[in-house]
Design a protein around this motif. Structure first.
Motif, mmCIF file in Angstrom:
data_model
loop_
_atom_site.group_PDB
_atom_site.id
_atom_site.type_symbol
_atom_site.label_atom_id
_atom_site.label_comp_id
_atom_site.label_asym_id
_atom_site.label_seq_id
_atom_site.Cartn_x
_atom_site.Cartn_y
_atom_site.Cartn_z
ATOM 1 N N MET A 148 0.943 -1.207 -0.060
ATOM 2 C CA MET A 148 -0.100 -0.085 -0.162
ATOM 3 C C MET A 148 0.777 1.215 0.060
ATOM 4 O O MET A 148 2.031 1.432 0.561
ATOM 5 C CB MET A 148 -0.971 0.182 1.238
ATOM 6 N N GLN A 204 0.976 4.184 1.527
ATOM 7 C CA GLN A 204 0.228 5.140 2.795
ATOM 8 C C GLN A 204 0.925 5.704 3.445
ATOM 9 O O GLN A 204 2.234 5.316 3.920
ATOM 10 C CB GLN A 204 -0.336 3.942 3.568
ATOM 11 N N THR A 247 0.782 -7.169 5.188
ATOM 12 C CA THR A 247 0.567 -5.716 4.533
ATOM 13 C C THR A 247 1.761 -5.027 4.870
ATOM 14 O O THR A 247 2.638 -5.040 5.635
ATOM 15 C CB THR A 247 -0.453 -5.147 5.455
ATOM 16 N N PHE A 294 3.570 -1.265 3.712
ATOM 17 C CA PHE A 294 3.454 0.080 3.221
ATOM 18 C C PHE A 294 4.913 0.283 2.489
ATOM 19 O O PHE A 294 5.721 0.191 2.895
ATOM 20 C CB PHE A 294 3.191 1.133 4.361
ATOM 21 N N MET A 311 7.920 2.292 3.628
ATOM 22 C CA MET A 311 8.797 1.685 4.296
ATOM 23 C C MET A 311 10.108 1.320 3.687
ATOM 24 O O MET A 311 11.308 1.144 4.162
ATOM 25 C CB MET A 311 8.332 0.494 4.990
ATOM 26 N N PHE A 312 9.955 1.438 2.245
ATOM 27 C CA PHE A 312 11.086 0.831 1.351
ATOM 28 C C PHE A 312 11.469 2.165 0.467
ATOM 29 O O PHE A 312 11.877 2.011 -0.716
ATOM 30 C CB PHE A 312 10.727 -0.091 0.433
#
Lengths: 329, 329
Positions: free
Chosen positions: B66, B68, B99, B101, B104-105
């Motif tokens: 996602m 987000q 899940t 997001f 984060m990467f």
DNA sequence: CTGTTAGCGCCTTCAG
DNA sequence: CTGAAGGCGCTAACAG
């Protein structure tokens, strides 16, 4: 799939040595460590977390249990913040996360829930949106079968911590804030459902400030529902000079009713969601930082996992004034 | 932990037999099947999904990717619907879900993302909120390293399907609906970001209907931002007699501007989120059923997993009129 | 129809 | 400091 064995062969060492390098054990010479790392990179090796978990019996997997209806609602902002706060923090700590909606286990007995969780090798549970009606979940927590962190419900035992702001103080504070600019002699308080864990706490907070200030208090039960709060406001607003709601959605309902009635009363909410900005020009609210509360909960579960015993954690809260212009981005 | 071995001993059979019963293989006599089940129940046995996955090399694990932000927003209703739709359907099918997001990467290179996904034994990816700027993710999809289902972005290859409504037709339909009750000779269209996968498609839809009806069309770029749409409306509303927005948030911005300007123009949005009800008394919108779109995406990934090749899936869309009273619950 | 036997990929003593 | 060997809990041929 390239495995640890391939890396060992490539590096000319034993698999156990590779494993040691991977898990950064101390007793490996710098030379072989380097050899192994190079071989791993060359082969584009990626350790298999599943196998690792099985072998080490060290599972770092937690479940987020949410009380989410299939139907989308306007207050998903809270749940979404909870989820992202938890997931981001968990990744930081190195915990694997799966999300579960407990509506999926609605009619299922406790043992089935436990079986599912165990089969998934869940080490800890983060529980959100719990109410006193959720018997199965409460049993689950009390069974101490898993390490749990419960958000916004006051349950603590050997293996369970809870994370919640000081609800009474927060409710006190927000009213206190409104009273700085608006005076009141009669407050209409629309409280939440009686089965909510926070309802009494918040009610205690407003009772205290009203007693201190000699303000009359009318309490109605709004079920945390926008519609119910709207109805209550229609019926009672004229008898009061301020409306305090135990949730933002109810505050929105109250605000809408006031608009339709074309009268003014100061209103305050509780959660500090963005949506509040749409309800009116300005509203006081307790600003809960759901993202950080959730991150705190993850840290707490990590602490439990390391053998510590359950406790209560109380994050800070703030009181803010939300206005439409605040939320325009 | 009670294992399959304990059950085997208790039932007086071999572990393989227990395994067969557990996985309901056909060639087991009813008698032993019963024996095994009883033993399992007696010992309160729960199969270990991790071990099973390792042994069978059959991983049924998908990741939800996602887009987000850490910051909560008012449109989380969409993401939340996506998440719950996916998780519920996945559980139904027997897929494990994590899940992620992709913030984060953020600065991480592609290979690191792939390494993470591989280490987690991810079999398939569900990608939401993709824009043309997300180079790494697009590379990821194009690398065909994983089976992917992309929602609302038109990418298809051997191992990738996409799920999206007919954007052009939907944009056409909603305008068509408004034109049944309000006439227009000059429409202000506030389109989305140019890096969005749907922007051009929706724009094509409105162009078509305007051409057909001989309506003049002014197009502005609103970046999918409420604020931007508000500004645009302030600047241009007087030159048009209808405002069409490519997203609900922009429609809300437009509505707010109109209210402040104290002029009326029919406005329509696109996503059909609850929040729309707060923006004004009534607004037309394409009602996307995010929950079901996401469930469809999960089914699609399951299909890919079974060896089928990528394709485009087009769910139905509806046009509805949202009003404040609709959303009061 | 049931049991035996290898592994899956990795970790972890325990010798060397 | 390094390697060999024995699992973790389960599945999957292969015999019987």
């Amino acid at each position: 799939m390239v495995s640890i064995k391939d890396v060992a062969k490539e590096a000319g060492v034993a698999v156990s040595t590779v494993s040691k390098v991977l898990n950064s054990y101390p007793n490996v010479s710098e030379a072989t460590r380097k050899k192994v790392n190079e071989a791993a990179k060359k082969l584009n090796f990626v350790p298999n977390a599943v196998a690792s978990a099985l072998s080490s019996k060290r599972v770092a997997r937690i479940a987020i249990l949410m009380n989410q209806a299939a139907q989308a609602t306007a207050i998903d902002e809270i749940d979404m913040s909870y989820i992202s706060g938890a997931i981001v923090k968990a990744k930081e700590i190195g915990l694997d996360v799966i999300t579960i909606f407990y509506s999926m286990f609605e009619d299922k007995p406790l043992n089935e829930l436990i079986a599912y969780l165990r089969s998934q090798s869940i080490a800890g549970l983060l529980i959100y949106g719990l109410s006193k009606d959720d018997d199965v979940l409460i049993e689950l927590v009390k069974s101490e079968e898993f390490k749990c962190v419960v958000v916004d419900a006051d349950i603590v035992n050997e293996r369970t911590s809870c994370v919640m702001i000081d609800q009474a103080q927060a409710q006190y504070d927000v009213v206190n804030e409104v009273l700085k600019t608006d005076s009141a002699s009669r407050i209409l308080y629309i409280k939440g459902k009686d089965n909510g864990f926070v309802t009494e706490l918040r009610t205690a907070g407003i009772k205290r400030i009203c007693e201190e200030r000699g303000i009359e208090l009318m309490i109605e039960q709004g079920e945390f529902s926008e519609k119910k709060a709207r109805e209550i406001t229609f019926a009672k607003a004229k008898d009061c000079d301020m409306i305090v709601c135990a949730s933002d959605m109810m505050a929105i309902g109250a605000m809408k009713a006031l608009t339709e009635m074309d009268i003014f009363r100061p209103v305050c909410g509780f959660d500090g969601i963005t949506l509040m900005g749409y309800a009116g020009k300005q509203m006081n609210t307790v600003k809960q930082d759901f993202y950080n509360i959730s991150a705190t909960a993850v840290e707490e579960i990590d602490r439990l996992r390391s053998g510590e015993t359950g406790r209560k954690v109380v994050p800070e809260h703030k009181v803010v004034k939300l206005q439409y212009l605040d939320i325009i981005r």
